[in-house]
Design a protein around this motif. Sequence first.
Motif: not given
Length: 167
Positions: A108-111, A128-132, A137-138
């Motif tokens: 549940l903590s995974d973007s 791409a979003c999860a890795e910045g 942002t997410v």
Amino acid sequence: MQEEFISVWVRDPRIQKEDFWHAYMDYEICLHTNSLAFNKKSSCVRRRYSEFVWLRQKLHDNALLLAHIPELPPKNPFFSLNNARQITARMEGLRFFLEEIVRCPVLLSDSCLHLFLQSQLSVKKIEACAEGRSRYTVAEAIQSSGCRVQRFCSEEHSQEEGETDSE
């Protein structure tokens, strides 16, 4: 104080045509929750089976053996877009998969999970979003994702009180 809940539905299968020869089925995934893990309390997105396969692999890679990743319904080489029984069985399997995932605090903590469930982004853009590596942002990706939440809430909210674990 109200008990925390996360309700997930997989419904409304639709055939999407890519071209004359190629088509695939996608499904509406609706989420309704009061969980603090989610900024957006209701959402609906459309996803196809191959995106679920991607999500399972991503969660597996990110969890580093800290969590059990449930299985997806098996890929059926004879899956028919016209076979109601196969489609219903797959939707049930996908729902079970998501229900198991949202019960696990590590997952549940995974973007990527949040973007998969609450944004319209493609899997490439989710990564791409999860890795910045995106201009948003997410949280921004999730908040800007428009959906038909009013219809979803009005249809499903009344069912909440009567639901049991067996449903």
